[in-house]
Write a protein that holds these residues in place. Sequence first.
Motif, mmCIF file in Angstrom:
data_model
loop_
_atom_site.group_PDB
_atom_site.id
_atom_site.type_symbol
_atom_site.label_atom_id
_atom_site.label_comp_id
_atom_site.label_asym_id
_atom_site.label_seq_id
_atom_site.Cartn_x
_atom_site.Cartn_y
_atom_site.Cartn_z
ATOM 1 N N TRP A 293 14.526 19.868 14.007
ATOM 2 C CA TRP A 293 13.448 20.685 13.420
ATOM 3 C C TRP A 293 12.393 20.949 14.482
ATOM 4 N N VAL A 294 11.523 21.906 14.207
ATOM 5 C CA VAL A 294 10.539 22.274 15.230
ATOM 6 C C VAL A 294 9.576 21.127 15.538
ATOM 7 N N THR A 295 9.286 20.305 14.535
ATOM 8 C CA THR A 295 8.362 19.198 14.772
ATOM 9 C C THR A 295 8.905 18.283 15.870
ATOM 10 N N SER A 369 0.367 13.952 9.218
ATOM 11 C CA SER A 369 1.227 14.419 8.129
ATOM 12 C C SER A 369 1.636 15.850 8.449
ATOM 13 N N VAL A 370 2.861 16.189 8.125
ATOM 14 C CA VAL A 370 3.357 17.522 8.465
ATOM 15 C C VAL A 370 4.511 17.950 7.568
ATOM 16 N N GLY A 371 4.595 19.238 7.340
ATOM 17 C CA GLY A 371 5.805 19.806 6.758
ATOM 18 C C GLY A 371 5.662 20.342 5.361
ATOM 19 N N GLU A 372 4.703 19.844 4.616
ATOM 20 C CA GLU A 372 4.504 20.279 3.233
ATOM 21 C C GLU A 372 3.128 19.790 2.810
ATOM 22 N N PRO A 373 2.625 20.303 1.699
ATOM 23 C CA PRO A 373 1.318 19.831 1.261
ATOM 24 C C PRO A 373 1.374 18.329 0.960
ATOM 25 N N ILE A 374 0.353 17.608 1.358
ATOM 26 C CA ILE A 374 0.287 16.192 1.006
ATOM 27 C C ILE A 374 -0.664 16.066 -0.191
ATOM 28 N N TRP A 397 -1.055 21.717 9.463
ATOM 29 C CA TRP A 397 -0.286 22.856 8.939
ATOM 30 C C TRP A 397 0.217 23.720 10.094
ATOM 31 N N TRP A 398 1.494 24.003 10.063
ATOM 32 C CA TRP A 398 2.087 24.955 11.019
ATOM 33 C C TRP A 398 3.486 25.288 10.578
ATOM 34 N N GLN A 399 4.250 25.999 11.397
ATOM 35 C CA GLN A 399 5.575 26.493 11.012
ATOM 36 C C GLN A 399 6.491 26.563 12.233
ATOM 37 N N THR A 400 7.789 26.664 11.981
ATOM 38 C CA THR A 400 8.736 26.879 13.072
ATOM 39 C C THR A 400 8.273 28.068 13.921
ATOM 40 N N GLU A 401 7.813 29.100 13.249
ATOM 41 C CA GLU A 401 7.439 30.342 13.931
ATOM 42 C C GLU A 401 6.153 30.225 14.730
ATOM 43 N N PHE A 482 2.192 37.403 8.889
ATOM 44 C CA PHE A 482 2.163 36.823 7.547
ATOM 45 C C PHE A 482 2.966 35.531 7.526
ATOM 46 N N THR A 483 2.334 34.451 7.035
ATOM 47 C CA THR A 483 2.945 33.121 7.091
ATOM 48 C C THR A 483 3.915 32.841 5.951
ATOM 49 N N GLY A 484 3.759 33.566 4.821
ATOM 50 C CA GLY A 484 4.565 33.246 3.642
ATOM 51 C C GLY A 484 3.928 32.186 2.769
ATOM 52 N N ASP A 485 2.748 31.689 3.172
ATOM 53 C CA ASP A 485 2.077 30.647 2.399
ATOM 54 C C ASP A 485 0.872 31.192 1.648
ATOM 55 N N GLY A 486 0.630 30.592 0.484
ATOM 56 C CA GLY A 486 -0.609 30.826 -0.231
ATOM 57 C C GLY A 486 -1.621 29.797 0.253
ATOM 58 N N ARG A 496 -6.802 24.951 2.476
ATOM 59 C CA ARG A 496 -5.847 24.136 1.748
ATOM 60 C C ARG A 496 -4.617 24.985 1.459
ATOM 61 N N ILE A 497 -3.478 24.562 1.970
ATOM 62 C CA ILE A 497 -2.249 25.326 1.776
ATOM 63 C C ILE A 497 -1.739 25.024 0.376
ATOM 64 N N THR A 498 -1.455 26.082 -0.399
ATOM 65 C CA THR A 498 -1.018 25.843 -1.768
ATOM 66 C C THR A 498 0.497 25.933 -1.922
ATOM 67 N N GLY A 499 1.186 26.431 -0.918
ATOM 68 C CA GLY A 499 2.658 26.479 -0.982
ATOM 69 C C GLY A 499 3.194 27.869 -0.725
ATOM 70 N N ARG A 500 4.518 27.990 -0.743
ATOM 71 C CA ARG A 500 5.166 29.247 -0.394
ATOM 72 C C ARG A 500 4.968 30.294 -1.488
ATOM 73 N N VAL A 501 4.851 31.535 -1.074
ATOM 74 C CA VAL A 501 4.758 32.614 -2.053
ATOM 75 C C VAL A 501 6.017 33.484 -2.019
ATOM 76 N N HIS A 510 12.048 20.101 4.063
ATOM 77 C CA HIS A 510 12.968 21.054 4.699
ATOM 78 C C HIS A 510 12.863 22.402 4.017
ATOM 79 N N LEU A 511 12.751 23.429 4.823
ATOM 80 C CA LEU A 511 12.618 24.778 4.299
ATOM 81 C C LEU A 511 14.005 25.327 3.986
ATOM 82 N N LEU A 512 14.221 25.692 2.732
ATOM 83 C CA LEU A 512 15.541 26.202 2.351
ATOM 84 C C LEU A 512 15.381 27.524 1.617
#
Length: 631
Positions: A293-295, A369-374, A397-401, A482-486, A496-501, A510-512
């Motif tokens: 993974w990118v991390t 902490s990384v990868g999803e909202p805690i 907060w970050w992304q593969t991209e 555009f990140t794809g996140d709300g 505060r990241i609320t999750g994928r939109v 894991h992003l699926l």
Amino acid sequence: MSFRINSFEEYQNEYTKSVENPEQFWADKAGHFQWRKKWDKVLEWNFEKPDVKWFIGGRLNITENCLDRHLAERGDQTAIIWEPNSPNEEVRKLTYKELHEEVCRFANVLKNNGAKKGDRICIYMPMVPELAIAVLACARIGAIHSVVFGGFSFSSLADRINDAECNLVVTADGGYRGAKDIPLKVIVDEALQICPSVKKVVTLKRTGIAVNMQSGRDVWWHDEVKKATTEFVAEEMDSEDKLFILYTSGSTGKPKGVVHTIGGYMVYTAYTFQNVFQYKEAEVFWCTADVGWVTGHSYLIYGPLLSGATTLMFEGIPTFPDAGRFWSVIDKHKVNIFYTAPTAIRSLEAMGLDFVKPYKLDSLRVLGSVGEPINEEAWHWYEENIGKKNCPIVDTWWQTETGGIMISPLAGITKTKPSFATLPLPGIQPVLLDEKGNVLEGNNVEGRLCMKFPWPSIIRTTYGNHERCHDAYFSQFKGYYFTGDGCKRDENGYYRITGRVDDVIKVSGHLLGTAEIENAINEHPDIVESAVVGFQHDIKGWGIYAFVIDEHGRTDTDELKKEIIATVNKFMGAIAKPDKIQVVKGLPKTRSGKIMRRILRKIAEGDVANLGDTSTLLDPAVVDEIKLGAI
Ligand code: WT7
């Protein structure tokens, strides 16, 4: 010009500078590295195409910055500590000098096996030091590495090899993960039946299981390194040459090959590593992510090595031999900075404090902490029981991209707030947009998280298909990434990241892609159609709920469900295993044939009373049937 931020006031000053004069700001940071030739121009960018270039004309090799640059000052310092899957096996440590030698040696092995600058090399390996060596050896010869997580199936592996047209694969006979052995070479052999581009396979002996060696194609790591010297002059690369491809899921189609280039990625991963974690000379840093993974790329290998840190690599899993393993490894190696995923924290929390109590954990200084909202509960558990209220938590907060951390506290500097990633790092210019693309100014707003200015490690393209990069990230809101996140911005400007939109779900971090899981399920000969949605899950963050239509109306649904799980395993890998499978007669579709996922999501959440308007459905009766059978 300083690389390091030491106070909140400095953070604010640096942030201001980075926005007012980004080119000057990043040129200063880039000046801390070793370039064969300095860049002619710092930045050119255009988010419409997109086309982004950093440190244009600069020449370098990233491994000279990870390795050679440190030899004089810290050649004998440990670069990698390796903790094996089994606590009874011996720990391995490689100094910077040893790592440099091994990387040079393996660079020669790659060359001897026909690899050259610009080639794509697939790495499908367990978490052993040779994985890091292989990654760096690719970078040393100027080849582009494409690491594929060892948990992916032969079919996912083959897709990735074919998309990048890799000519060489580096693997191992097998790998250990907890009580399981994974037959990596068998999986590679199966994949290569449909991968014509691969000419050579280098196999490391790890578990000792019997493997087939195809003559002319397959060679052993240990045989090859015997023939190679430890001298290798690094290939001179352009700042914008590709460093790696890493596949990530999207809302549609097969995974995309995210491309990062050398110069910008180098500057940004080192800068964020040192500042976010406030890394201090000679500290031991442990990122628990797999290099698949990118991390693992950015904060197990590149960021720490670029900074001359000691990075810990762990082969196993958090619950083997028991749920105290993380904590025992922290004590054993006196880990100072620990970086893991909320999913791991939640699952260990659920095992109870008896697994934590035997350990001192007094070497810890910073937790990440990384990868999803805690969620707040996990945040507090982490802070109290692991950090003993003495360690700042950086929710990054970050992304593969994005290549590196984008929004995060600086450890001990930024005041934290549970479940908030807090503030953008210098160089990062987030904006929140409403659905129509209007910028939401001020605080106390919620919208879609976008970036309005490039940073050095932004995605450059999706391999082999630039249009896809444009469509996935730069087309929804013109002129923005555009990140794809709300995301919410609170009264203090904290994010505060609320999750994928979009139609991707984060399962255990894991992003699926839901479409990708559906495609795997549809490989089952009896399944005519399926729809996958996420539902909230206490440990995994999100779970996978699959609605499937069986062609023959089979009644042995338990058997069918088992077969579906086996099919997903085969075509994607165990990480995409559905948690719930409901066999249905029909799916809720609009008159134009689109599945109304909104309704399925509600059903998966158990919120059947609030399905909203179903009148536009082709056949509203299917909803009643699905509601009745909901799990
Ligand atoms: C998605 C990116 C970050 C590198 C590893 C995952 C989610 C990531 C956080 C966080 C809330 C987070 C987002 C993002 N995410 N970090 N600290 N808080 N959400 O990279 O697999 O490309 O996933 O992970 O939804 O878009 P990835």
